[in-house]
Design a protein around this motif. Structure first.
Motif, short mmCIF file in Angstrom:
data_model
loop_
_atom_site.label_atom_id
_atom_site.label_comp_id
_atom_site.label_asym_id
_atom_site.label_seq_id
_atom_site.Cartn_x
_atom_site.Cartn_y
_atom_site.Cartn_z
N GLY A 1 0.80 -1.21 0.00
CA GLY A 1 0.00 0.00 0.00
C GLY A 1 0.84 1.26 0.00
N LEU A 2 2.03 1.19 0.59
CA LEU A 2 2.90 2.37 0.65
C LEU A 2 3.64 2.60 -0.65
CD1 LEU A 2 4.44 1.95 4.23
CD2 LEU A 2 2.70 3.60 3.50
N PHE A 3 3.96 1.53 -1.37
CA PHE A 3 4.74 1.64 -2.61
C PHE A 3 3.93 1.07 -3.76
CE2 PHE A 3 7.66 0.93 0.95
CZ PHE A 3 8.41 2.10 0.89
N ARG A 4 4.21 1.56 -4.95
CA ARG A 4 3.55 1.05 -6.14
C ARG A 4 4.02 -0.39 -6.38
NH1 ARG A 4 0.79 2.76 -10.54
NH2 ARG A 4 1.11 1.64 -12.49
N PRO A 5 3.11 -1.36 -6.44
CA PRO A 5 3.51 -2.77 -6.52
C PRO A 5 3.93 -3.20 -7.92
CG PRO A 5 1.13 -2.58 -6.48
CD PRO A 5 1.65 -1.19 -6.33
N SER A 6 5.08 -2.72 -8.37
CA SER A 6 5.63 -3.18 -9.64
C SER A 6 6.20 -4.59 -9.46
CB SER A 6 6.72 -2.23 -10.12
OG SER A 6 7.80 -2.21 -9.20
N PRO A 7 6.36 -5.36 -10.53
CA PRO A 7 6.90 -6.73 -10.38
C PRO A 7 8.24 -6.80 -9.66
CG PRO A 7 5.90 -6.49 -12.53
CD PRO A 7 5.87 -5.12 -11.90
N PRO A 8 9.25 -5.96 -9.98
CA PRO A 8 10.51 -6.06 -9.22
C PRO A 8 10.34 -5.78 -7.73
CG PRO A 8 10.84 -4.83 -11.26
CD PRO A 8 9.37 -4.98 -11.10
N LEU A 9 9.53 -4.78 -7.39
CA LEU A 9 9.32 -4.47 -5.97
C LEU A 9 8.58 -5.61 -5.28
CD1 LEU A 9 9.49 -2.54 -3.59
CD2 LEU A 9 7.37 -1.47 -4.39
N LEU A 10 7.58 -6.19 -5.96
CA LEU A 10 6.85 -7.29 -5.37
C LEU A 10 7.75 -8.50 -5.14
CD1 LEU A 10 4.07 -8.18 -4.42
CD2 LEU A 10 3.60 -9.01 -6.73
N VAL A 11 8.64 -8.76 -6.08
CA VAL A 11 9.60 -9.86 -5.91
C VAL A 11 10.48 -9.61 -4.69
CG1 VAL A 11 11.67 -10.90 -6.91
CG2 VAL A 11 9.65 -10.59 -8.32
N ALA A 12 10.98 -8.39 -4.54
CA ALA A 12 11.83 -8.07 -3.39
C ALA A 12 11.07 -8.21 -2.08
CB ALA A 12 12.39 -6.65 -3.54
N ILE A 13 9.81 -7.73 -2.05
CA ILE A 13 9.02 -7.82 -0.82
C ILE A 13 8.76 -9.28 -0.46
CG2 ILE A 13 6.75 -7.35 0.16
CD1 ILE A 13 6.72 -4.72 -1.38
N VAL A 14 8.35 -10.06 -1.45
CA VAL A 14 8.05 -11.48 -1.18
C VAL A 14 9.32 -12.21 -0.73
CG1 VAL A 14 7.38 -13.65 -2.28
CG2 VAL A 14 6.06 -11.58 -2.73
N GLY A 15 10.42 -11.98 -1.43
CA GLY A 15 11.66 -12.68 -1.10
C GLY A 15 12.18 -12.35 0.28
N MET A 16 12.07 -11.09 0.69
CA MET A 16 12.61 -10.68 1.97
C MET A 16 11.71 -11.02 3.15
SD MET A 16 15.51 -9.74 1.12
CE MET A 16 16.04 -9.27 2.78
N LEU A 17 10.54 -11.61 2.87
CA LEU A 17 9.64 -11.96 3.97
C LEU A 17 9.44 -13.46 4.13
CD1 LEU A 17 6.90 -9.21 3.62
CD2 LEU A 17 8.68 -9.38 5.35
N ILE A 18 10.13 -14.29 3.34
CA ILE A 18 9.97 -15.74 3.48
C ILE A 18 11.32 -16.44 3.62
CG2 ILE A 18 7.78 -15.78 2.22
CD1 ILE A 18 9.29 -16.81 -0.22
#
Length: 293
Positions: free
Chosen positions: A150-167
């Motif tokens: 919600g804070l950042f625009r969910p582009s594919p690279p950002l979504l990959v980084a978010i998912v990777g850093m949380l699992i």
């Protein structure tokens, strides 16, 4: 006196570790099914859009207004904007699988690095890194990802980084336990006696012997990443239309379930079968790589 010679004993040469792993894996029917399914799925989503007469965002203006039925021209029908669902499903598979695979790679690298440092150096390094891991494990993953998306625009690279850093936390704990056990083995002590430094001991001697469990953990992380991306896209916090993913295709189809259920069934089944196939593959790799015989 007759010369009696002992019969020749033909001993079979011992099989290599790789051959034993392959044989065990092939005996696991679920894992073989998962591997075949994932290979066929990957080929379909990679090559399928090239053979489709439609683009994922191309519209048939004669069909705009409500979902179109399954016909010979549109095998899975069209959505309310006149876009071919088969093409969007294949293109969405590209995005979902790419996000899942890339997120799992990031999680595996981060978890391996944290676990290796923690298990090898122990002491304060272990305490700090493991307490940080515990803090991450205590945070509910989905609400945190929703907040970040919600804070950042969910582009594919950002979504990959978010998912990777949380699992990455499960991989970190697994690698730490492997390093704690392997650092006391004789071959590590021998390398240390020959003057090998910490980095060489970790990445040249210990890490290759822990590659089996890490491979299994990476495989299972793919399923977790696909599920997380699908959940985010379904809730509207993932990759946004018109770029399709299996999650936002389900979100779009939820408004038409009573009149066009064929829009929701294919992406839902693909998410289900893909995650099941990944888990079967991980189970087969775990059984095949067990140090036995």
């Amino acid at each position: 006196m007759a010369d009696i010679s002992a019969p020749a004993i033909s001993a079979r040469p011992p099989q290599s570790y790789g051959r034993r792993v392959v044989k065990r894996f092939l005996r696991h029917r679920g894992a073989v099914f998962g591997l075949v399914f994932l290979l066929l799925l990957a080929l379909t989503v990679i090559l399928g859009p090239f053979f489709s007469p439609y683009t994922y965002d191309g519209q048939d203006f004669m069909l705009i207004g409500s979902p179109g039925p399954m016909t010979a021209q549109h095998w899975l029908g069209t959505d309310e904007l006149g876009r071919d669902m088969m093409t969007r499903l294949m293109h969405g598979g590209r995005v979902s699988l790419a996000v899942g695979l890339a997120g799992a790679i990031i999680a595996t690298i981060a978890g391996t690095l944290v676990g290796a440092l923690s298990g090898f150096y122990r002491g304060w390094t272990d305490t700090i890194l493991m307490r940080a891991t515990d803090v991450m494990l205590s945070i509910p993953t989905l609400p945190l990802v929703l907040l970040l998306s919600g804070l950042f625009r969910p582009s594919p690279p950002l979504l990959v980084a978010i998912v990777g850093m949380l699992i990455w936390m499960g991989t970190a704990r697994l690698v730490r336990s492997q390093f704690l056990a392997l650092r006391e083995r004789e071959f590590v002590e021998a390398a240390r006696a020959l003057g090998a430094g910490g980095a060489r001991l970790m990445f040249r001697h210990i890490l290759p012997n822990a590659i089996g469990p890490i491979t299994v953990s990476a495989t299972l992380a793919v399923g977790s990443a696909i599920m997380l991306e699908s959940a985010l896209s379904f809730l509207g916090f993932g990759i946004q239309p018109p770029v399709p993913t299996w999650g936002n295709l389900l979100n779009s189809a939820s408004s038409w379930l009573s009149v066009a259920p064929w829009l929701a069934i294919p992406p839902g089944l693909l998410i289900l079968f893909t995650v099941l196939a990944v888990n079967f593959l991980g189970d087969g790799l775990r059984d095949a790589m067990e140090p036995r015989e």
